[in-house]
Design an enzyme around this catalytic site. Structure first.
Site: not given
Length: 271
Positions: A2-3, A110, A261
């Site tokens: 989540p950004e 996680r 990335r």
């Protein structure tokens, strides 16, 4: 992960359910998150009324009269507003039960998220003290970005993803903003002109604003406070579109790797 748009979507979604509500109980099923959940969390919260829900970068801060509750969603976490009898899912680790008959439930497969207690000024906390400006705030402007890039050889995409420079510009949104600005992601930050920095500031704001309006991006795990998905993934212009035609010029979108990335860009539109 989540950004900023996903965290801001969560903030807006939970605030109306949380602010002004009294905590009736706290259930911690799994205290082993990225950092241990405080052992006295229930004692600190039970009986207290919650205030505003704030956001700094990707951290949520819930005001309590005795301090601040800091939450981070980690790699795959989410916060949902549920009834106390809602079926538990695997990885539902913490419930904050409220006098409204609702619970704020943290789901974190996680366990890279965080639930911490802050006493004293939030800006002095080690997790927050070194963060750069908010990309939607007045301190992030063309002059600031231009100054921050001077004599920097690092690629501009990695530069704007550095939380010490500016917070919340995650991988998806960096690729999208650079595409709209017409700037190739591998260019050295120090080679950008002031005009290009001004354009990039505007496209960062545009992309983040669009993503927030669409409830964030759901690629794998992110869900909103009511369990629904974000929709910005339906509006991505280059991210995840390797080999597909650029929406502006029809040149195939390219994919490269930067800092472990994936980066997506149009070799014709971005220079």
């Amino acid at each position: 992960m989540p950004e900023l748009p996903e965290v801001e979507t969560t903030r807006r979604g939970i605030e109306r359910h949380v602010t002004g509500r009294r905590v009736t109980s706290v259930i911690v099923r799994e205290p082993r998150l990225r950092w241990p959940v405080p052992g006295d969390l229930a004692e600190r919260l039970t009986g207290h009324t919650l205030g505003r829900v704030l956001r700094r970068a990707k951290y949520l801060l819930i005001e309590v009269d005795t301090g601040l509750l800091l939450l981070h969603l980690g790699m795959s976490g989410s916060l949902r507003v549920v009834t106390p009898d809602a079926p538990l899912r695997k990885h539902d680790h913490i419930d904050l039960c409220l006098d409204s008959g609702r619970c704020l439930r943290l789901h974190d497969p996680r366990r890279f998220g965080a639930v911490l207690w802050i006493e004293g000024p939030a800006h002095a906390h080690p997790l927050l003290a070194e963060l750069g400006p908010e990309p939607l705030g007045k301190d992030f402007d063309a002059d600031y970005l231009f100054r921050s890039t001077r004599k920097r050889r690092v690629a501009i995409k990695q530069h704007i993803m550095n939380s010490h420079v500016v917070v919340g510009v995650g991988n998806i949104y960096a690729s999208e903003a650079l595409f709209l600005a017409g700037i190739r992601p591998g260019r050295a930050a120090g080679r950008l002109t002031r005009a290009e920095c001004a354009r990039l500031v505007e496209t960062i704001r545009q992309v983040l604003g669009e993503a927030i309006a669409q409830g964030g991006t759901t690629l794998r795990d992110f869900v909103r406070e009511d369990g629904s998905h974000g929709y910005f993934q339906q509006h991505l212009r280059v991210y995840g579109r390797t080999g597909l035609a650029c929406m502006a010029c029809e040149t195939p979108v390219k994919q490269i790797v930067q800092g472990n990335r994936s980066t997506y860009y149009c070799p014709a539109c971005q220079r």
